[in-house]
Design an enzyme around this catalytic site. Sequence first.
Site, PDB file in Angstrom:
ATOM      1  N   GLU A 270       0.877  -1.173   0.000  1.00  0.00           N
ATOM      2  CA  GLU A 270       0.000   0.000   0.000  1.00  0.00           C
ATOM      3  C   GLU A 270       0.908   1.214   0.000  1.00  0.00           C
ATOM      4  O   GLU A 270       1.575   1.509   1.003  1.00  0.00           O
ATOM      5  CB  GLU A 270      -0.913   0.005   1.223  1.00  0.00           C
ATOM      6  CG  GLU A 270      -1.976  -1.089   1.137  1.00  0.00           C
ATOM      7  CD  GLU A 270      -2.920  -1.098   2.324  1.00  0.00           C
ATOM      8  OE1 GLU A 270      -3.649  -2.081   2.456  1.00  0.00           O
ATOM      9  OE2 GLU A 270      -2.908  -0.138   3.111  1.00  0.00           O
ATOM     10  N   CYS A 304      -2.630   8.671   2.950  1.00  0.00           N
ATOM     11  CA  CYS A 304      -2.404   8.136   1.600  1.00  0.00           C
ATOM     12  C   CYS A 304      -3.588   8.389   0.688  1.00  0.00           C
ATOM     13  O   CYS A 304      -3.424   8.561  -0.507  1.00  0.00           O
ATOM     14  CB  CYS A 304      -2.100   6.648   1.672  1.00  0.00           C
ATOM     15  SG  CYS A 304      -3.405   5.726   2.487  1.00  0.00           S
TER      16      CYS A 304
END
Length: 509
Positions: A270, A304
């Site tokens: 990720e 993010c």
Amino acid sequence: MASAAHTFEENLEAATRHLARFAEAPLPHIIGADTPLSSSGETFANASPIDGGHLADVASGNAADIDAAARAAAAAFDAWSATPGTERKQILHRIADVIAERAHQIAVTECVDTGQAIRFMSSAALRGTENFRFFADQAPGAADGLSLPSADHVNYTTRHPIGPVGVITPWNTPFMLSTWKIAPALAAGCTVVHKPAEWSPLTAQLLADAALEAGLPPGVLNVVHGLGETAGKSLTEHPDIKAIAFVGESATGSHIQAQGAPTLKRVHFELGGKNPVIVFDDADLERALDAVIFMIYSLNGERCTSSSRVLIQESIYEQFTSRIADKMAKVPVGHPLDPNSVIGPLIHSRHLDKVCSYADVAAAEGADVIWGHGWSDAPPGGNWMVPMLFTGARSDMRVAREEIFGPVLTAIAFSDEADATKIANDVPYGLAAYLWTSDVGRAHRVANALDAGMIWVNSQNVRHLPTPFGGTKASGIGRDGGDWSFDFYMETKNISIALDTHNIPKLGG
Ligand code: NAD
């Protein structure tokens, strides 16, 4: 228990009380039932983003420490993987109970360690409990497979935990992100070596404390602190570690893939993002505005899935950007333990320098730099900044392409649907995208055309744990959430049993 109910003074008092232990003695690793310092005796200092004050000395792990932790995880694997899913479920729920009891301790520790505001961190600790409860409930069925019969064979699949795994986490919301990786790994029957980020190592200890006190057997969750290039690298290279779940920068993901290649590591990444929020002129602009502000100025923009590029239709560009600027100017910057604060100090002076440098980049590229308001009482020595908005940006500018990872928004105008999609996809990343329109057909068309792992239509990022989480392009490899997490932490085996009706070729007479 809920941190939102606490005053600034209560949060300060709690932080002073809970952080005292970290100042008293170096933060050790957790390896099996032991809490050793680094075998080299080395430590690194952990500083407060609020005023640069010393928070802790932290054991700096090396290859030998990782080896000890990997061996502990390997030794614990047979028993833990053989523990019935129903029992793993109970233990994971007990971990969630302990986290819930300590939500305030975890929240204030996270605020001081990361600079994130308490209004967000209070729910981050509770999201940790949700992650544990969600995957706890899935543990009994994690090994379940499919029945795939053919004419001559009964085929069925089963799933088996892959082995000891490494979990490497970043500094932005470390507690929540660690639970997001560790809970499914434990539910699947894997044992774990966790390498927390060196800039925010404290709550990893609180998670491990909760797990051990809840009855997780020693060795099932091990923690080795240290730098990425030493402890992190050794973890990715260790032959006993079968997979690496990594959350962090895209460039680090590349390193990890190379480091893990000789031992054929399975990886789940990720990574970074430069997520667009596209606002069409037919959208509910009030809701869109709130979502745009929330998704870049919450969590210090160190998120993010932040919508760090706002793509606005030309017809409403001036009006919408000026409303963003007005709202941004009112977003309060302040002490992270103050319930009124939205933006706190950034994690580290190096990160602060990087984020602030984009003001010059934007100006040099020809964008307009609009500043919000800082905190006039900000303590000296902290990593304080003023939120920013870049207007008049173009898709080819660095401020429109690079992940800044701070409270900084880049506004770009587009003409129509095709233009919006082209600009949205014109970056190396593909984590999330947000889309605001009242035209249902357009919502489907644009959502399908966007190259990103997660699309939200008329919404900010609202997580639903059964859904897949992850990115395309430089934003990641693989998906988490729901059953996707188990696909990563488990091996699928096919068992094929003949009905004794099929032909077996006779060779050799
Ligand atoms: P980073 O890549 O610098 O560090 C992340 C972790 O990797 C740290 O624990 C670090 O010590 C370790 N590491 C560094 N070099 C390593 C190496 N060679 N081998 C093994 N481990 C190594 O990332 P960061 O600055 O801590 O975090 C910010 C980044 O994380 C941003 O890019 C952000 O977008 C990303 N992020 C992504 C998600 C997501 O879900 N996609 C979520 C949160 C953060």
